[in-house]
Write a protein that holds these residues in place. Sequence first.
Motif, PDB file in Angstrom:
ATOM      1  N   THR A   5      -5.437  -1.351  -8.869  1.00 36.96           N
ATOM      2  CA  THR A   5      -6.681  -1.874  -8.372  1.00 36.96           C
ATOM      3  C   THR A   5      -7.887  -0.985  -8.190  1.00 36.96           C
ATOM      4  O   THR A   5      -9.129  -0.991  -8.470  1.00 36.96           O
ATOM      5  CB  THR A   5      -6.434  -2.573  -7.009  1.00 36.96           C
ATOM      6  OG1 THR A   5      -5.385  -3.258  -7.204  1.00 36.96           O
ATOM      7  CG2 THR A   5      -7.714  -3.192  -6.612  1.00 36.96           C
ATOM      8  N   PRO A  14      -1.603  -0.915  -5.920  1.00 42.22           N
ATOM      9  CA  PRO A  14      -3.055  -0.477  -5.455  1.00 42.22           C
ATOM     10  C   PRO A  14      -3.729   0.460  -6.430  1.00 42.22           C
ATOM     11  O   PRO A  14      -4.688   0.723  -6.287  1.00 42.22           O
ATOM     12  CB  PRO A  14      -2.581  -0.043  -4.142  1.00 42.22           C
ATOM     13  CG  PRO A  14      -1.158   0.053  -4.203  1.00 42.22           C
ATOM     14  CD  PRO A  14      -0.520  -0.720  -5.263  1.00 42.22           C
ATOM     15  N   ARG A  29       0.807  -1.244   0.062  1.00 47.23           N
ATOM     16  CA  ARG A  29       0.179  -0.005  -0.179  1.00 47.23           C
ATOM     17  C   ARG A  29       1.100   1.247  -0.039  1.00 47.23           C
ATOM     18  O   ARG A  29       2.139   1.116   0.394  1.00 47.23           O
ATOM     19  CB  ARG A  29      -0.928   0.097   1.300  1.00 47.23           C
ATOM     20  CG  ARG A  29      -1.916  -1.338   1.415  1.00 47.23           C
ATOM     21  CD  ARG A  29      -2.321  -1.346   2.644  1.00 47.23           C
ATOM     22  NE  ARG A  29      -3.713  -0.418   2.849  1.00 47.23           N
ATOM     23  CZ  ARG A  29      -4.361  -0.336   3.902  1.00 47.23           C
ATOM     24  NH1 ARG A  29      -4.152  -0.950   5.068  1.00 47.23           N
ATOM     25  NH2 ARG A  29      -5.387   0.555   4.094  1.00 47.23           N
ATOM     26  N   ARG A  35      -7.444  -7.589 -18.425  1.00 47.53           N
ATOM     27  CA  ARG A  35      -7.510  -8.699 -17.740  1.00 47.53           C
ATOM     28  C   ARG A  35      -6.959 -10.103 -18.421  1.00 47.53           C
ATOM     29  O   ARG A  35      -6.373 -11.023 -17.727  1.00 47.53           O
ATOM     30  CB  ARG A  35      -8.912  -8.826 -16.968  1.00 47.53           C
ATOM     31  CG  ARG A  35      -9.161  -8.025 -16.004  1.00 47.53           C
ATOM     32  CD  ARG A  35     -10.742  -7.887 -15.595  1.00 47.53           C
ATOM     33  NE  ARG A  35     -10.729  -6.890 -14.359  1.00 47.53           N
ATOM     34  CZ  ARG A  35     -12.190  -6.510 -14.117  1.00 47.53           C
ATOM     35  NH1 ARG A  35     -12.998  -6.556 -14.876  1.00 47.53           N
ATOM     36  NH2 ARG A  35     -12.061  -5.482 -13.083  1.00 47.53           N
ATOM     37  N   TYR A  90       1.847  -8.754 -12.125  1.00 52.49           N
ATOM     38  CA  TYR A  90       0.570  -8.138 -11.834  1.00 52.49           C
ATOM     39  C   TYR A  90       0.439  -6.861 -12.546  1.00 52.49           C
ATOM     40  O   TYR A  90       1.237  -6.018 -12.910  1.00 52.49           O
ATOM     41  CB  TYR A  90       0.278  -8.092 -10.279  1.00 52.49           C
ATOM     42  CG  TYR A  90       0.114  -9.453  -9.722  1.00 52.49           C
ATOM     43  CD1 TYR A  90      -1.045 -10.140  -9.483  1.00 52.49           C
ATOM     44  CD2 TYR A  90       1.479  -9.906  -8.986  1.00 52.49           C
ATOM     45  CE1 TYR A  90      -1.029 -11.493  -8.823  1.00 52.49           C
ATOM     46  CE2 TYR A  90       1.496 -11.094  -8.472  1.00 52.49           C
ATOM     47  CZ  TYR A  90       0.343 -11.915  -8.134  1.00 52.49           C
ATOM     48  OH  TYR A  90       0.384 -13.066  -7.522  1.00 52.49           O
ATOM     49  N   GLU A 107     -14.885   0.124 -13.682  1.00 47.47           N
ATOM     50  CA  GLU A 107     -16.046  -1.077 -13.750  1.00 47.47           C
ATOM     51  C   GLU A 107     -17.353  -0.612 -14.082  1.00 47.47           C
ATOM     52  O   GLU A 107     -17.932  -1.186 -15.160  1.00 47.47           O
ATOM     53  CB  GLU A 107     -16.039  -1.631 -12.252  1.00 47.47           C
ATOM     54  CG  GLU A 107     -16.821  -3.126 -12.614  1.00 47.47           C
ATOM     55  CD  GLU A 107     -15.705  -4.347 -13.226  1.00 47.47           C
ATOM     56  OE1 GLU A 107     -16.325  -4.856 -14.068  1.00 47.47           O
ATOM     57  OE2 GLU A 107     -14.607  -4.367 -12.865  1.00 47.47           O
ATOM     58  N   GLU A 127      -0.690  -6.912  -7.055  1.00 53.26           N
ATOM     59  CA  GLU A 127      -1.252  -5.714  -8.150  1.00 53.26           C
ATOM     60  C   GLU A 127      -1.056  -4.406  -7.322  1.00 53.26           C
ATOM     61  O   GLU A 127      -1.268  -4.182  -6.146  1.00 53.26           O
ATOM     62  CB  GLU A 127      -2.751  -5.984  -8.264  1.00 53.26           C
ATOM     63  CG  GLU A 127      -3.278  -5.008  -9.382  1.00 53.26           C
ATOM     64  CD  GLU A 127      -4.707  -5.524  -9.698  1.00 53.26           C
ATOM     65  OE1 GLU A 127      -4.667  -6.418 -10.606  1.00 53.26           O
ATOM     66  OE2 GLU A 127      -5.644  -4.856  -9.449  1.00 53.26           O
ATOM     67  N   PHE A 183      -9.318   0.349 -11.785  1.00 56.81           N
ATOM     68  CA  PHE A 183     -10.163  -0.781 -12.318  1.00 56.81           C
ATOM     69  C   PHE A 183     -11.457  -0.636 -11.526  1.00 56.81           C
ATOM     70  O   PHE A 183     -12.397  -0.841 -12.320  1.00 56.81           O
ATOM     71  CB  PHE A 183      -9.546  -2.092 -12.094  1.00 56.81           C
ATOM     72  CG  PHE A 183      -8.135  -2.427 -13.217  1.00 56.81           C
ATOM     73  CD1 PHE A 183      -8.053  -1.811 -14.365  1.00 56.81           C
ATOM     74  CD2 PHE A 183      -7.358  -3.008 -12.596  1.00 56.81           C
ATOM     75  CE1 PHE A 183      -7.005  -2.152 -15.122  1.00 56.81           C
ATOM     76  CE2 PHE A 183      -6.029  -3.551 -13.553  1.00 56.81           C
ATOM     77  CZ  PHE A 183      -6.175  -3.005 -14.667  1.00 56.81           C
ATOM     78  N   ALA A 184     -11.320  -0.530 -10.361  1.00 59.51           N
ATOM     79  CA  ALA A 184     -12.834  -0.469  -9.684  1.00 59.51           C
ATOM     80  C   ALA A 184     -13.737   0.673 -10.152  1.00 59.51           C
ATOM     81  O   ALA A 184     -14.992   0.495 -10.379  1.00 59.51           O
ATOM     82  CB  ALA A 184     -12.744  -0.704  -8.194  1.00 59.51           C
ATOM     83  N   ALA A 238      -3.908   0.184 -16.052  1.00 59.71           N
ATOM     84  CA  ALA A 238      -5.272   0.854 -15.494  1.00 59.71           C
ATOM     85  C   ALA A 238      -5.476   2.231 -16.494  1.00 59.71           C
ATOM     86  O   ALA A 238      -6.613   2.700 -16.805  1.00 59.71           O
ATOM     87  CB  ALA A 238      -5.313   0.988 -14.225  1.00 59.71           C
TER      88      ALA A 238
END
Length: 433
Positions: free
Chosen positions: A335, A332, A106, A355, A369, A342, A330, A338-339, A375
């Motif tokens: 991550t 952060p 993180r 992906r 990763y 979505e 991955e 990407f979220a 992203a």
Amino acid sequence: MSVMNDEPDEPGEPGGPGERRIGTQEAARLLGVKPATVYAYVSRGQLTSRRDPVGRSSSFDAREVEALALRSRREAAGPPGGAASASASAGELSVRTALTLIESGRYYFRGVDAVELASRHRYEEVAEWLWTGTMVPGARFTAPPESLAAARRAVAALPEHSGPIDRLRVAVAAAAVADPLRFDLSAPSVLGSARALIPTLVGALPEVGPAQWGGDGRLSRQLWPRLSALDPDPDALAALDLALALLTDHDLAASTLAVRVAASARAHPYAVVSAGLGALEGPLHGAAGRLAHRMLVEVLERGGAAPVVAEYLRAGRRVPGLGHRLYEAEDPRATALFARLEPLAQAGPALGAAREVAGVMARHGGGLYPNVDLALAVLTVSCGMAPEAGETVFAVARTAGWIAHALEEYEERPLRMRPSGQYHGPRPPRPLP
């Protein structure tokens, strides 16, 4: 050592009755350096010396020398726990900073989880937090008309094929000339320049989309028409704003180290940002997003990731957008982005392609990763942006981090970023060629 006496001395301030002065040899002993290095400290402004009015020797304030020796020992020791010693043994430069910590997969801005901060606050607010440690709700950055006009004229004079970093570098130089206070390195002045420079950089870029989308003062809305000809929906704008906030800083990347070196020499904030942009343009730093964008486009055109990945590997090239030396899993930032992407219907194909690339590589056991470049490429591909749009987002976002590091470096002793070279050439004396 008569050559020593020919070195110019900086005028020393007369001390009080209790002042204790020492000679060059004693100063060198306390500092653990050669006598010649003592005079190098004088020339860099790290020590003051006073010429003996009778003889040709110089003297130094003992307390000033002892304070410099103490600082040098602290920097060599580094933080508790031996982290700096480990870095030094690995041949890496260690620099004190209170801005960004990367730990256990993180990263944190001033101790606050950076992903959570970027997910809840706009880019401008994250920048203010990084600069001052204070949250400024609703923060807005405004470009001064004279700086913006100068930057636009300079950028407009460039050839059409100029890249985004070319334009930003020229815009920074033009904005610097328009700011008569650029040499004031006090924190309030530097922050004022930063709040003006970032929107000036955005406003100087040519528009490729409807200008009305840039009119509410929010930086992501100002930047959107410089990146895409499509009308943005709220989710797309939110993804762009998140990308900016996530990329604000990331410890001592190559461009940030260049910034700290420039700030150590007391370069003004515009010159500091120029140093960062120069390093960012290197193909191993700023170009990763462009490469990932092109790879995703190729995957979409060919209908699958396997043949594209195979061609990269057969050519001995690294598959872009995968792996990061600071994260075992991955990234952060990837991550989080990407979220946020979505829910975007238009992001579905690019997300699927990303992906699939990661899945193909995982089947080979590569242990790589997705990183933030992949992203960011999903964002730029799905929103109809050019391949170089990721570089623009990265550079604009990181300008805030560069300013934060400059502010930190201005508080350190000047010219401390001066490592010693390890000479490997032929030993002198040699005959003249």
